[in-house]
Write an enzyme that holds these catalytic residues in place. Structure first.
Site: not given
Length: 295
Positions: A15-16
């Site tokens: 997700t980062r």
């Protein structure tokens, strides 16, 4: 030498990265990072490679089909849970299992070979690849006793203030006796700050059972970095690009200004070719000997 198996952990969403593209498929010098990992583990004589997939599973399969077996981790419950998904393919086999992350494209085959040889020479149940870094924030710490033996591996979020001062970190790459690995995985709990099943907990389980557990430290932390965001992706790209350019120069190619030249991973260049500044060479390009290449 015993049979060698490899488990590649590639199920996390990433997700980062803030991207629609599945994390391990982000390219480094023209090749998805997980393909770099496949190339590296193949070079150490892996008899079987198993890739743990989750998010973006079908796309990863498309990129790696024919080079690895696949198992699906439907829920991301931690690294120990991810490795346990390979149980059906590997549990009863004798040999050494190397566990690596799919977002570590800079790992060198030479380092993994040294790790494996150390593990095999020590007749260890588990060996962790470690490195030292000035700011180890976010990384699991390797806790050693007064004699220098590794006692445990503690995740950053679970570490005490004193343990967080330790600069030797767990890189997330391991060797295991395959049968002992899957036996120990059944005993891992999720009693920790994240409520996850951590693979490093296997270290303590095997140690308490009287098995040999060791660590092998690499001198080059940069090759162990995991790519979790675009900043790390750019760092990995820079390091990989330096390796590629040096490889060609050592093999007889003149690169006038390496700082202003870009060459991707699968490019082949013959001896006595000259590459001028501003040149970008991509894909599976093949350049013969004695050429002059400019932008």
């Amino acid at each position: 030498m015993s049979e060698r198996y490899v488990i590649i952990l590639a199920a996390g969403q990433g997700t980062r990265m803030k991207s629609k593209l599945y994390k391990v498929l982000h390219p480094v010098c023209g090749k998805p990072m997980v393909e770099h990992v496949i190339d590296t583990v193949s070079a150490v004589g892996a008899d079987q490679i198993v890739t743990v997939i989750g998010h973006g599973a079908e796309l990863v399969k498309k990129h790696l089909e024919g080079r690895t077996d696949f198992v699906l981790q439907q829920e991301q419950l931690g690294t120990a849970h991810a490795v346990s998904q390979a149980k059906g393919l590997l549990k009863d086999k004798k040999g050494t299992t190397l566990v690596v992350c799919g977002d570590t494209p800079l790992l060198k085959a030479e380092t993994l070979e040294k790790l494996l040889l150390h593990h095999e020479a020590e007749k260890a149940a588990m060996t962790v690849l470690t490195a030292h870094m000035e700011d180890p924030t976010g990384y699991g710490r390797v806790v050693r006793n007064e004699k220098g033996y590794v006692e445990r591996i503690v995740e950053h979020k679970d570490a005490s203030d004193e343990e967080r001062k330790i600069k030797e970190i767990n890189t997330g790459t391991y060797c295991f006796d395959n049968e002992l690995l899957f036996s120990a995985l059944e005993k891992v709990s999720n009693d920790n700050a994240q409520g996850e099943y951590y693979l490093p907990d296997v270290f303590e389980i095997l140690r308490k059972e009287g098995h040999i557990v060791t660590a092998y430290s690499t001198d080059d932390f940069s090759e162990t970095i995991g790519v979790n965001d675009r900043v790390a992706l750019a760092r990995a790209e820079k390091i990989m690009q330096k390796r590629i350019l040096e490889f060609h120069m050592k093999n007889g190619v003149t690169i006038i200004n390496p700082d202003n030249t870009y060459i991707e991973t699968d490019v082949k260049i013959g001896q006595d070719t000259i590459i001028y500044p501003g040149t970008m060479i991509k894909g599976k390009t093949e350049i013969g000997a004695d050429c002059v290449i400019g932008p």
